[in-house]
Design an enzyme around this catalytic site. Structure first.
Site, PDB file in Angstrom:
ATOM      1  N   CYS A 152      14.279  26.825  92.836  1.00 52.79           N
ATOM      2  CA  CYS A 152      14.932  28.440  93.002  1.00 52.79           C
ATOM      3  C   CYS A 152      16.501  28.086  92.128  1.00 52.79           C
ATOM      4  O   CYS A 152      16.270  29.676  91.591  1.00 52.79           O
ATOM      5  CB  CYS A 152      14.816  28.276  94.488  1.00 52.79           C
ATOM      6  SG  CYS A 152      14.187  28.511  96.001  1.00 52.79           S
TER       7      CYS A 152
HETATM    8  C1  BEZ Z   1      12.591  24.333  95.764  1.00 56.00           C
HETATM    9  O1  BEZ Z   1      12.652  25.925  94.344  1.00 56.00           O
HETATM   10  O2  BEZ Z   1      13.058  23.432  94.493  1.00 56.00           O
HETATM   11  C2  BEZ Z   1      12.058  23.618  96.499  1.00 56.00           C
HETATM   12  C3  BEZ Z   1      12.184  24.665  97.533  1.00 56.00           C
HETATM   13  C4  BEZ Z   1      11.551  24.160  98.659  1.00 56.00           C
HETATM   14  C5  BEZ Z   1      10.333  23.775  98.646  1.00 56.00           C
HETATM   15  C6  BEZ Z   1      10.101  22.841  97.691  1.00 56.00           C
HETATM   16  C7  BEZ Z   1      11.214  22.767  96.599  1.00 56.00           C
END
Ligand code: BEZ
Length: 213
Positions: free
Chosen positions: A46
């Site tokens: 994210c």
């Molecule tokens: C991420 O944004 O890295 C992420 C968020 C939730 C689960 C896995 C990865």
């Protein structure tokens, strides 16, 4: 509620954000819009996605697109996370992040898919046109960051095909040849709309230079 479908009016809402309360339709005004959800603040993928979005501000502005992110975190959490995005991605977050802690918007846009994760939003993205109609819906899993060049490519296609009697082939990008829509058959109209001519590969696959170039 039932999931949104292409052509539906994007539901309006009022919700808190990293930039204060937002009334969605009023905030969109006459612009195109992109509303996209991410699973959670302080997560790696994210962080890269929101950094990329900030860096593409000029590209979105050129296309008259306003961008807004969303997760079920609070505005306070977003405010604490934003400096991490800025510092690690070498940018400045320049768009609001909806703070959908009460899931109001997540429910309207069907952003929580319980069989994937019962509490976090999936990576969904909606392109909304100036008439507030939903024009693109994509949903990615939490483990896969989105390709924002592809989002821009679809916006280019939508804005082109809204104004010319064309569609864009697979892997098309701005400047490539396009196809004349099959419903257009009148030779005089074709000549007038496509003065550069076209190549009929088959009667239904008619390639022509991009008309607004
Ligand atoms: C991420 O944004 O890295 C992420 C968020 C939730 C689960 C896995 C990865």
């Amino acid at each position: 509620m039932a999931s949104l479908r292409l052509g539906d009016i994007a539901p309006d809402f009022e919700q808190a954000s990293s930039e204060g309360p937002i009334r969605f339709h009023e905030w969109l005004g006459d612009s195109w819009g992109i509303l996209f959800s991410h699973p959670a603040d302080f997560t790696p993928v994210c962080t890269t996605e929101l950094g990329l979005t900030a860096k593409l501000k000029g590209e979105f502005a050129k296309r008259n697109v306003k961008v807004i992110a969303l997760s079920v975190d609070t505005a306070e959490s977003h405010s604490k996370w934003i400096p991490d995005i800025d510092n690690t991605q070498g940018t400045v977050v320049n768009f609001p992040i909806l703070a959908d802690a009460d899931r109001k918007v997540s429910e309207l846009y069907d952003l929580i898919h319980p069989n994937a994760n019962s509490t976090l939003t999936v990576r969904s993205l909606f392109v909304i046109d100036p008439a507030k109609k939903v024009r693109l819906i994509i949903t990615y899993p939490a483990s896969t960051g989105r390709n924002f060049d592809e989002i821009l490519r679809v916006v280019d296609s939508l804005q082109l095909t809204d104004h010319h009697s064309v569609a864009t082939p697979g892997n098309w990008k701005d400047g490539d040849d396009v196809v004349i829509v099959p419903s257009l058959q009148d030779p005089e109209v074709i000549k007038q709309k496509f003065p550069k001519g076209y190549t009929a590969v088959t009667p239904y696959l008619r390639l022509t230079p991009q008309p607004n170039r």
